[in-house]
Structure formats: structure tokens, C-alpha cells
Scaffold this motif. Structure first.
Motif, PDB file in Angstrom:
ATOM      1  N   LEU A   1       1.545  25.432   0.554  1.00  0.00           N
ATOM      2  CA  LEU A   1       1.872  26.748  -0.088  1.00  0.00           C
ATOM      3  C   LEU A   1       1.633  26.687  -1.482  1.00  0.00           C
ATOM      4  CD1 LEU A   1       5.419  27.017   1.822  1.00  0.00           C
ATOM      5  CD2 LEU A   1       3.311  28.429   2.397  1.00  0.00           C
ATOM      6  N   ALA A   2       1.053  27.762  -1.851  1.00  0.00           N
ATOM      7  CA  ALA A   2       0.879  28.082  -3.460  1.00  0.00           C
ATOM      8  C   ALA A   2       1.817  28.964  -3.749  1.00  0.00           C
ATOM      9  CB  ALA A   2      -0.572  28.638  -3.787  1.00  0.00           C
ATOM     10  N   VAL A   3       2.723  28.109  -4.840  1.00  0.00           N
ATOM     11  CA  VAL A   3       4.140  29.260  -5.023  1.00  0.00           C
ATOM     12  C   VAL A   3       3.920  29.426  -6.661  1.00  0.00           C
ATOM     13  CG1 VAL A   3       6.688  28.918  -5.301  1.00  0.00           C
ATOM     14  CG2 VAL A   3       5.469  27.969  -3.478  1.00  0.00           C
ATOM     15  N   TYR A   4       3.985  30.743  -7.091  1.00  0.00           N
ATOM     16  CA  TYR A   4       4.470  31.036  -8.219  1.00  0.00           C
ATOM     17  C   TYR A   4       5.884  30.880  -8.584  1.00  0.00           C
ATOM     18  CZ  TYR A   4       4.665  33.909 -12.578  1.00  0.00           C
ATOM     19  OH  TYR A   4       4.663  34.729 -13.733  1.00  0.00           O
ATOM     20  N   PRO A   5       6.408  29.900  -9.561  1.00  0.00           N
ATOM     21  CA  PRO A   5       7.882  29.474  -9.345  1.00  0.00           C
ATOM     22  C   PRO A   5       8.809  30.591  -9.894  1.00  0.00           C
ATOM     23  CG  PRO A   5       6.751  28.009 -10.816  1.00  0.00           C
ATOM     24  CD  PRO A   5       5.677  29.110 -10.137  1.00  0.00           C
ATOM     25  N   ILE A   6       9.857  30.852  -9.488  1.00  0.00           N
ATOM     26  CA  ILE A   6      10.873  31.752  -9.929  1.00  0.00           C
ATOM     27  C   ILE A   6      12.274  31.329  -9.518  1.00  0.00           C
ATOM     28  CG2 ILE A   6      11.866  34.138  -9.845  1.00  0.00           C
ATOM     29  CD1 ILE A   6       8.960  35.062  -9.141  1.00  0.00           C
ATOM     30  N   LYS A   7      12.776  30.722 -10.372  1.00  0.00           N
ATOM     31  CA  LYS A   7      14.107  29.945  -9.723  1.00  0.00           C
ATOM     32  C   LYS A   7      15.261  30.763  -9.527  1.00  0.00           C
ATOM     33  CE  LYS A   7      12.606  25.767 -10.606  1.00  0.00           C
ATOM     34  NZ  LYS A   7      12.604  24.734  -9.756  1.00  0.00           N
ATOM     35  N   VAL A   8      15.900  30.378  -8.525  1.00  0.00           N
ATOM     36  CA  VAL A   8      17.292  30.995  -8.061  1.00  0.00           C
ATOM     37  C   VAL A   8      18.290  30.690  -9.299  1.00  0.00           C
ATOM     38  CG1 VAL A   8      16.965  30.911  -5.676  1.00  0.00           C
ATOM     39  CG2 VAL A   8      18.015  28.957  -6.863  1.00  0.00           C
ATOM     40  N   ASN A   9      19.384  31.604  -9.145  1.00  0.00           N
ATOM     41  CA  ASN A   9      20.499  31.410 -10.233  1.00  0.00           C
ATOM     42  C   ASN A   9      21.653  30.424  -9.695  1.00  0.00           C
ATOM     43  OD1 ASN A   9      19.225  33.511 -11.749  1.00  0.00           O
ATOM     44  ND2 ASN A   9      20.038  34.897 -10.642  1.00  0.00           N
ATOM     45  N   THR A  10      21.418  30.133  -8.419  1.00  0.00           N
ATOM     46  CA  THR A  10      22.739  29.276  -8.091  1.00  0.00           C
ATOM     47  C   THR A  10      22.090  28.604  -6.828  1.00  0.00           C
ATOM     48  OG1 THR A  10      24.992  29.062  -7.784  1.00  0.00           O
ATOM     49  CG2 THR A  10      23.979  30.839  -6.891  1.00  0.00           C
ATOM     50  N   HIS A  11      22.971  27.553  -6.344  1.00  0.00           N
ATOM     51  CA  HIS A  11      22.848  26.844  -5.078  1.00  0.00           C
ATOM     52  C   HIS A  11      22.592  27.831  -3.803  1.00  0.00           C
ATOM     53  CE1 HIS A  11      22.362  23.557  -2.164  1.00  0.00           C
ATOM     54  NE2 HIS A  11      23.346  24.020  -1.644  1.00  0.00           N
ATOM     55  N   VAL A  12      21.419  27.525  -3.079  1.00  0.00           N
ATOM     56  CA  VAL A  12      21.358  28.496  -1.791  1.00  0.00           C
ATOM     57  C   VAL A  12      21.815  27.800  -0.399  1.00  0.00           C
ATOM     58  CG1 VAL A  12      19.535  29.422  -0.263  1.00  0.00           C
ATOM     59  CG2 VAL A  12      19.575  29.720  -2.815  1.00  0.00           C
ATOM     60  N   GLU A  13      22.652  28.441   0.071  1.00  0.00           N
ATOM     61  CA  GLU A  13      23.347  27.863   1.461  1.00  0.00           C
ATOM     62  C   GLU A  13      22.739  28.733   2.642  1.00  0.00           C
ATOM     63  OE1 GLU A  13      27.145  26.347   1.734  1.00  0.00           O
ATOM     64  OE2 GLU A  13      27.670  26.518  -0.245  1.00  0.00           O
ATOM     65  N   CYS A  14      22.095  28.418   3.536  1.00  0.00           N
ATOM     66  CA  CYS A  14      21.680  28.947   4.675  1.00  0.00           C
ATOM     67  C   CYS A  14      22.687  30.016   5.380  1.00  0.00           C
ATOM     68  CB  CYS A  14      21.261  27.980   5.913  1.00  0.00           C
ATOM     69  SG  CYS A  14      19.571  27.242   5.431  1.00  0.00           S
TER      70      CYS A  14
END
Length: 332
Positions: free
Chosen positions: A65-78
């Protein structure tokens, strides 16, 4: 080779699952994902799948997977929405759109988002269609869904039903039909046949159930047909989708969201694609939502994602191949 930008969408939904599972399949589709690599790695771990991620500004090869990185602002829970990540979702759309506008990607495929949580974050957001139009400085786009044997376009999109009648205007409908007509020409349909639904039950029944057909819709159909269009209508929506009504039809124009899309999704759910017409680039999307209850389970289908990617690739090829010959005048 066509390069397709892919925004994963709501990080707590099944968008990351789609990306991780898609990476397990050998594919000749060049995808560049706009997302947080850590979200994908965590989701892959939860799904007990292996993925290879490269942070890049161009598409990768098979099985990675080629990913252009963009960070989430906080932890992700399913399965658990968090309004703090709403801006991250929009940031992915912003970057992917910029890539398409600058021709660094040939098309955009969007994963499912959750409009409610974005609005809870204090951001006025009505949907992908409207947001991408604003980013592209386009004042008019058209939402179309397509599946095998049927295309349905919408005269109005994400608005309360009470607001629909005032948004059915001659000028708006003329632009909508022009955009649909142009899209079909661009994809090799020489003489597009478009069925136009009425707004009211029984298409107004000669004014007894509403005047929009008599005052707006039918006169416009007559005007455009005199210019060489092939429009049929206005047709009552309860008969517009019968086999006889659809014979030789290239698209059905519905007046509002839930007038036509239930029919299309009944026919082709998980095999349908959402297309935004009128943008300066090609955009397709899955036809389903973020499915929070399925996130992290692996119990999902790639059907709609595959359809969206394949359709995007086909549209890129068609737009290079076909040259439109007829364009409606938008003069009032």
C-alpha cells in the motif's frame, strides 16, 4: 498506467478494512492512499493480516500500500466515532483533491465517511459531492449512482425533503441535464436517452397533485428536446423503473435522493458505484456507509470498492478516447 487516489474515509469504520483486505489481492490498479499509516497497521493487526506500507507520493506495486501519510488527531477505535478525527477526514479529501486537480492522480475513489460526526465537530458538511465541488470551485455537480444496467442521477442531493421543491428550478435542472448529457457523450453514448422523473406522485396528475411538472419540468424537457436532446418525461417515479420504461434508457434523473436510489441499491447493492459528474476530475465512491458495527471484523465485501476502482479506471480511458460533439446552451 492510471493512478487512482483513494481516501479511506471514516477511520473507525470499514474504510481501513477495505484498504487492508484489498492489499491482499494481486491487482494491476495503481492506488495511492491518503490516510494515516498507523490506522492501517493497527487494523491489519486486528484482522490478523499482513500488509506492507510504503510512505510515498506516488502509487506502489502489487501487495503493498502506497500511502500519502496524513495523521489522525486522536487514537482510533473500531466502531467508535470520535469528532476529534473529523478534520483528519477532510484533510485526506483536501490532499487527494489537490493531487487530482494537479493531474498527479487520474481519478479519485472515496471510501465511506460519517457525515454526522463531521457536523458534530462543528463543521458544516452535507456530503462528498458538495465538498469536492467547493474544493474544485465548481458551482454545479451531479450525483449519479450506477450498477449493471441502470444509472440514476439526482436533481437534488443531501437536503431535507421539505427543501426539495424550492430547489427544482428551470436553470438548475437545465445544468443538471447538461452535465448528465455531457458525461454520457464522454463515455461513448452517441445519443443519450434520459428519463426524467416527476417530482410529485403521478407526475403531478395534471396539476392536481402539484404544479412543478407543468410549470418547470415539462416545459424544460420540451425546450431541450427541440435542441436535439432525447428526454422522456416527466414520468411518474413509481413507473419510471419498470422494464418497459427503461428500454434503451441511458440514465434516469430523479428529483431527490430517496426517489431513485432505493431502486438502484435494491438492484445492485455492493455492486454499484457513486459518481460525481461535473468535477474537473473523475470521482467515484463506494455505495455504502461506514458500517461501524463491521469495522475490524473482516466480515465485509470488496464488491463496491472493486466496482468503484474499475469504474474510475474505465472512465479515465473513456475520457481519453471519446470526444463529445453536443453541448447544451445554458442560457436561460
Amino acid at each position: 498506467m492510471t493512478t487512482i487516489a483513494f481516501t479511506v474515509g471514516e477511520p473507525s469504520g470499514i474504510g481501513p478494512d477495505l484498504a487492508v483486505i484489498y492489499a491482499q489481492i494481486k491487482s494491476n490498479k495503481n492506488l495511492l492512499l491518503f490516510t494515516d499509516p498507523d490506522v492501517l497497521l493497527n487494523r491489519a493487526k486486528q484482522l490478523n493480516l499482513n500488509i506492507k506500507i510504503i510512505e510515498a507520493e506516488q502509487a506502489g506495486s502489487n501487495y503493498e500500500l502506497a500511502v500519502y501519510p496524513i495523521k489522525v488527531n486522536t487514537h482510533v477505535e473500531c466502531g467508535i466515532l470520535n469528532k476529534d478525527n473529523a478534520q483528519y477526514v477532510l484533510n485526506t479529501l483536501d490532499c487527494a483533491t489537490e493531487y487530482c486537480l494537479n493531474s498527479r492522480c487520474d481519478a479519485l475513489v472515496t471510501g465511506p465517511i460519517h457525515k454526522g460526526i463531521i457536523n458534530q465537530a462543528g463543521i458544516n458538511f452535507t456530503g462528498h459531492t458538495e465538498y469536492l465541488a467547493n474544493l474544485s470551485n465548481i458551482d454545479k455537480t451531479v450525483m449519479m449512482l450506477a450498477t449493471n444496467g441502470l444509472r440514476v442521477a439526482l436533481a437534488t442531493t443531501h437536503m431535507p425533503l421539505s427543501d426539495v421543491p424550492q430547489n427544482i428550478t428551470t436553470q438548475s435542472l437545465k445544468k443538471t441535464i447538461s452535465i448528465i448529457h455531457q458525461f454520457l457523450l464522454n463515455n461513448g453514448v452517441n445519443t443519450p436517452k434520459i428519463v426524467v422523473c416527476g417530482l410529485n406522485p403521478h407526475a403531478g396528475e395534471n396539476g392536481y397533485l402539484g404544479m412543478e411538472e407543468i410549470e418547470i419540468i415539462n416545459p424544460l424537457i420540451k425546450e431541450l428536446n427541440s435542441q436535439g436532446y432525447n428526454l422522456v418525461g416527466s414520468i411518474p417515479a413509481d413507473t419510471a423503473f419498470t422494464p418497459n420504461s427503461l428500454t434503451g434508457v441511458d440514465c434516469v434523473l430523479s428529483m431527490y435522493h430517496d426517489q431513485g436510489l432505493p431502486v438502484l441499491k435494491t438492484l445492485g447493492f455492493k455492486k454499484a458505484v457513486n459518481i460525481t459528474l461535473g468535477l474537473p476530475f473523475i470521482r467515484t465512491s463506494v455505495d455504502h456507509g461506514s458500517a461501524l458495527n463491521l469495522a475490524g471484523t473482516g466480515n465485509i465485501s470488496l464488491g463496491s470498492l472493486n466496482t468503484a476502482i474499475n469504474y474510475a479506471q474505465m472512465l479515465v480511458i473513456n475520457h481519453k478516447k471519446f470526444k463529445p460533439t453536443k453541448v447544451v446552451s445554458l442560457d436561460t
